[in-house]
Design a protein around this motif. Structure first.
Motif, PDB file in Angstrom:
ATOM      1  N   LEU A   1      62.612  11.356  48.732  1.00  0.00           N
ATOM      2  CA  LEU A   1      62.916  12.328  47.687  1.00  0.00           C
ATOM      3  C   LEU A   1      64.084  11.883  46.819  1.00  0.00           C
ATOM      4  CD1 LEU A   1      62.486  15.598  49.775  1.00  0.00           C
ATOM      5  CD2 LEU A   1      60.817  14.482  48.295  1.00  0.00           C
ATOM      6  N   GLY A   2      65.091  11.275  47.431  1.00  0.00           N
ATOM      7  CA  GLY A   2      66.246  10.827  46.663  1.00  0.00           C
ATOM      8  C   GLY A   2      65.954   9.626  45.791  1.00  0.00           C
ATOM      9  N   SER A   3      64.945   8.853  46.127  1.00  0.00           N
ATOM     10  CA  SER A   3      64.625   7.661  45.348  1.00  0.00           C
ATOM     11  C   SER A   3      63.768   7.971  44.132  1.00  0.00           C
ATOM     12  CB  SER A   3      63.895   6.640  46.225  1.00  0.00           C
ATOM     13  OG  SER A   3      62.622   7.144  46.621  1.00  0.00           O
TER      14      SER A   3
ATOM     15  N   VAL B   1      55.361  15.268  47.491  1.00  0.00           N
ATOM     16  CA  VAL B   1      56.362  15.878  46.608  1.00  0.00           C
ATOM     17  C   VAL B   1      56.469  15.097  45.302  1.00  0.00           C
ATOM     18  CG1 VAL B   1      58.798  16.459  46.329  1.00  0.00           C
ATOM     19  CG2 VAL B   1      57.665  16.873  48.515  1.00  0.00           C
ATOM     20  N   CYS B   2      56.440  13.770  45.382  1.00  0.00           N
ATOM     21  CA  CYS B   2      56.543  12.964  44.169  1.00  0.00           C
ATOM     22  C   CYS B   2      55.345  13.159  43.252  1.00  0.00           C
ATOM     23  CB  CYS B   2      56.698  11.484  44.536  1.00  0.00           C
ATOM     24  SG  CYS B   2      58.298  11.089  45.293  1.00  0.00           S
TER      25      CYS B   2
ATOM     26  N   ALA C   1      61.730  25.692  41.117  1.00  0.00           N
ATOM     27  CA  ALA C   1      60.780  24.655  40.704  1.00  0.00           C
ATOM     28  C   ALA C   1      61.361  23.697  39.688  1.00  0.00           C
ATOM     29  CB  ALA C   1      59.517  25.299  40.128  1.00  0.00           C
ATOM     30  N   ARG C   2      62.499  24.055  39.101  1.00  0.00           N
ATOM     31  CA  ARG C   2      63.104  23.249  38.048  1.00  0.00           C
ATOM     32  C   ARG C   2      64.575  23.024  38.370  1.00  0.00           C
ATOM     33  NH1 ARG C   2      60.908  28.092  35.581  1.00  0.00           N
ATOM     34  NH2 ARG C   2      58.866  27.687  34.622  1.00  0.00           N
ATOM     35  N   ALA C   3      65.091  21.866  37.981  1.00  0.00           N
ATOM     36  CA  ALA C   3      66.512  21.581  38.184  1.00  0.00           C
ATOM     37  C   ALA C   3      67.060  20.871  36.960  1.00  0.00           C
ATOM     38  CB  ALA C   3      66.721  20.729  39.440  1.00  0.00           C
ATOM     39  N   ASP C   4      68.315  21.115  36.657  1.00  0.00           N
ATOM     40  CA  ASP C   4      68.953  20.515  35.488  1.00  0.00           C
ATOM     41  C   ASP C   4      69.640  19.196  35.796  1.00  0.00           C
ATOM     42  OD1 ASP C   4      68.194  22.706  33.898  1.00  0.00           O
ATOM     43  OD2 ASP C   4      69.951  23.842  34.556  1.00  0.00           O
TER      44      ASP C   4
ATOM     45  N   ILE D   1      67.037  17.011  45.672  1.00  0.00           N
ATOM     46  CA  ILE D   1      66.513  17.706  44.508  1.00  0.00           C
ATOM     47  C   ILE D   1      66.582  16.779  43.301  1.00  0.00           C
ATOM     48  CG2 ILE D   1      66.854  19.649  42.937  1.00  0.00           C
ATOM     49  CD1 ILE D   1      65.822  20.437  45.686  1.00  0.00           C
ATOM     50  N   SER D   2      65.494  16.729  42.518  1.00  0.00           N
ATOM     51  CA  SER D   2      65.452  15.859  41.355  1.00  0.00           C
ATOM     52  C   SER D   2      65.588  16.665  40.074  1.00  0.00           C
ATOM     53  CB  SER D   2      64.126  15.095  41.321  1.00  0.00           C
ATOM     54  OG  SER D   2      63.039  16.004  41.156  1.00  0.00           O
TER      55      SER D   2
END
Length: 602
Positions: free
Chosen positions: A147-149, A252-253, A560-563, A569-570
């Protein structure tokens, strides 16, 4: 993630920028061939603590870890990273990373894996010394790395759209052939997934893959491989944990890529085509209902929402039949799930996802600023699709069906109007008081279809449904509503063990009267009485279509969204819900059972 380099890449890897490989080794550092070495630092009760093996390896690289504790004062917080350049730089190892792993819980190792992936150099092969000590923590670490990559990248280049094709003859890159879209990929019958299904994308969608699709496109993953030197290398459970982590990471990707795809490209037809392609690669059966079929079979919610767009709606049905659930230990019965535990492993579980590919608000037009993120309004459908793709790899028991309710909510001469009365699947009539409350209309069709036609035993829906949920719970906690206490408890536990947070909110019966209409069975927003609680009234609306079955609704409008990037979290689409669904659907042996990080209403 291959183990000792022996596991072949899954077909789904071709559809995304795949996460780094995790390779388990029991040898020493010389066998790892790494250019970067990481050593874990635990936050012990008496201060930070290095593992003995970490000290030995670091000493061989010319670094005294006890001296490092004195000069740099690292605390060992989960996800903290201290970079130590190695003197000279002539050897194969150029950097030592001190990786904080906190108390060593699965949540801590997940955070550590994500931090490691973000800090490692592009193309690096990294060795982790004395890593996770159990299959559960190893799986969490692997998920964190995957997830972090993740980096935002163009799905077009990995789904049958190589390069940037020339625009139509008139030079308009956004040109669409409405007739072709309305006809759908088949003239009448449903589209069954087949090996060649990925070629079913329309020419109009191909032509739309222009410079506008470059929005947010960046580099691929940073890490190439992570070699974990561990005593678990020969443990079959550890190998299974690594494979499970990869399956979850890829799922997830995939969801993130779909959410991040611009709406210029992401029409309902395009998204349906990609769902078929992805499902085929994962080994699922897929069926697409065309606009004509939706109208013929009474999907009035999807039809009404999609009327204002020249790109009409679709319904995608994904089907998975896993191994027969085994009876509980010591039981002679056939049921795999103890009564009332909320997992329903021996029943037909149906997942329903809201898939609004762009939401203008319709004639109840959104303010311009509120439209900016609306390419992500299909995040619920993306999460359902992502979770479904991982089921074969995780060998989830029992039967699971996913429904993707896809439409574009636009203005136009044919758009639904405030005051219209529509008939959803199954016959329930709805007075449309606000066309921007459209997600519940497409979900109404999906829920009623699941309960009435598919014979569901339990239904879970995911939707970016209400702005009110972000006001109530912020951007990191999803709202959970359920008609069944056991189901709500199981989903809460699943979310916590997966590293996602939910909070159960009430289905306040006093608010149900707000949905009454003088001309229909229901109104689509709570206007009959001023009760507020927009997320609650929306959930009450959805409950009307669940057929009295055990049902849960996850409002993911905030999560569902991140800034920005933060841990696993991406930025952009987060893929929230994939991990929670898989944690719930998997047998207990396949997921950590501790509910760390979970919050629940008391």
């Amino acid at each position: 993630m291959s183990v000792d380099g022996s596991a072949p890449s899954a077909p789904l890897d071709e559809l995304i920028a795949p996460p780094p490989d995790i390779i388990l080794r029991s040898g020493d550092l010389a066998d790892a061939g790494a250019s970067v070495v990481a050593v874990p630092l635990s936050a012990g009760a008496d201060g930070p603590v290095f593992d003995e093996a970490a000290g030995r390896i670091a000493g061989g690289l010319g670094v005294r870890l006890e001296r490092l504790l004195e000069t740099e004062s690292p605390r060992g917080d989960a996800g903290s990273v201290l970079t130590v350049p190695l003197a000279g730089g002539d050897g194969p190892v150029s950097r030592l990373l001190v990786l904080g792993v906190g108390a060593g819980t699965p949540a801590d190792w997940r955070a550590a894996g994500a931090a490691l992936a973000r800090r490692a150099a592009s193309g690096a092969r990294l060795a982790l010394i004395a890593g996770p000590s159990s299959p559960e923590t190893l799986r969490a670490f692997g998920e964190g790395v995957a997830l972090g990559s993740y980096r935002v990248a163009s799905l077009l280049d990995r789904t049958g759209h190589p390069g940037r094709p020339a625009p139509p003859g008139d030079g308009d890159p956004a040109a669409v052939d409405p007739a072709a879209e309305r006809a759908g990929p088949a003239s009448t019958g449903s589209v069954e997934a087949a090996a060649s299904a990925g070629g079913a994308s329309s020419a109009a969608a191909d032509e739309a893959a222009t410079a506008a699709a470059d929005e947010g496109v960046a580099g691929a993953v940073q890490l190439r491989e992570v070699v974990v030197l561990t005593e678990l290398a020969r443990d079959p459970r550890a190998r299974d944990a690594v494979r499970a982590a990869r399956a979850v990471g890829v799922a997830v990707c995939l969801a993130r890529d779909l959410v991040n795809t611009p709406s210029l490209v992401k029409s309902p037809q395009w998204l349906a085509d990609q769902a078929v392609r992805i499902a085929t690669a994962a080994g699922l059966a897929a069926t697409v209902l065309t606009p004509a079929e939706l109208a013929e079979q009474g999907f009035g919610g999807l039809g009404a929402v999609g009327r204002g767009s020249p790109r009409p709606p679709r319904l995608v049905r994904l089907e998975y039949a896993g191994p027969t659930p085994a009876p509980p230990s010591g039981s002679s019965g056939s049921a795999a799930t103890p009564p009332g535990d909320g997992r329903f492993a021996d029943g037909h579980r149906v997942l329903v996802g809201k898939g609004i590919t762009f939401d203008s608000g319709g004639l109840s037009l959104k303010p311009a600023g509120s439209m900016v993120g609306m390419k992500t309004d299909m995040a619920g459908a993306a999460a359902v699709l992502g979770a479904m793709t991982a089921l074969p790899a995780l060998r989830v028991p029992g039967r699971v069906t996913g429904l993707l309710c896809l439409a574009e909510n636009m203005i136009g001469g044919s758009a639904m109007r405030p005051g219209d009365v529509i008939t959803c699947w199954g016959g329930t009539t709805v007075e449309v008081l606000n066309t921007d409350a459209e997600g519940r209309l497409v979900l109404a069709d999906g829920l009623a279809y699941a309960a009435g036609e598919l014979g569901a035993d339990v239904i879970v829906d995911l939707a970016t449904l209400t702005g009110a949920i972000s006001v109530a719970l912020g951007r990191r906690t999803a709202g959970l509503f359920s008609s069944d206490d056991a189901l709500a408890g199981a989903l809460s536990t699943a979310a916590g063990s997966a590293g996602e947070q939910v909070w159960r909110l009430p289905l306040t019966e006093d608010y149900r009267a707000a949905l009454e209409s003088p001309v229909a069975d229901l109104a689509n927003i709570g206007r009959a009485m001023e009760v507020g609680g927009g997320s609650i009234t929306a959930a009450l609306f959805l409950r009307e279509f669940a057929g009295g079955l055990p049902w849960a609704h996850l409002d993911i409008a905030g999560t569902a969204r991140a800034d920005s990037d933060d841990g696993e979290i991406s930025r952009g689409g987060t893929g929230w819900g994939v991990r929670t669904l898989l944690s719930w659907l998997c047998a207990p042996v396949d997921v950590p059972t501790a509910a760390s990080g979970v919050t629940s209403a008391g």
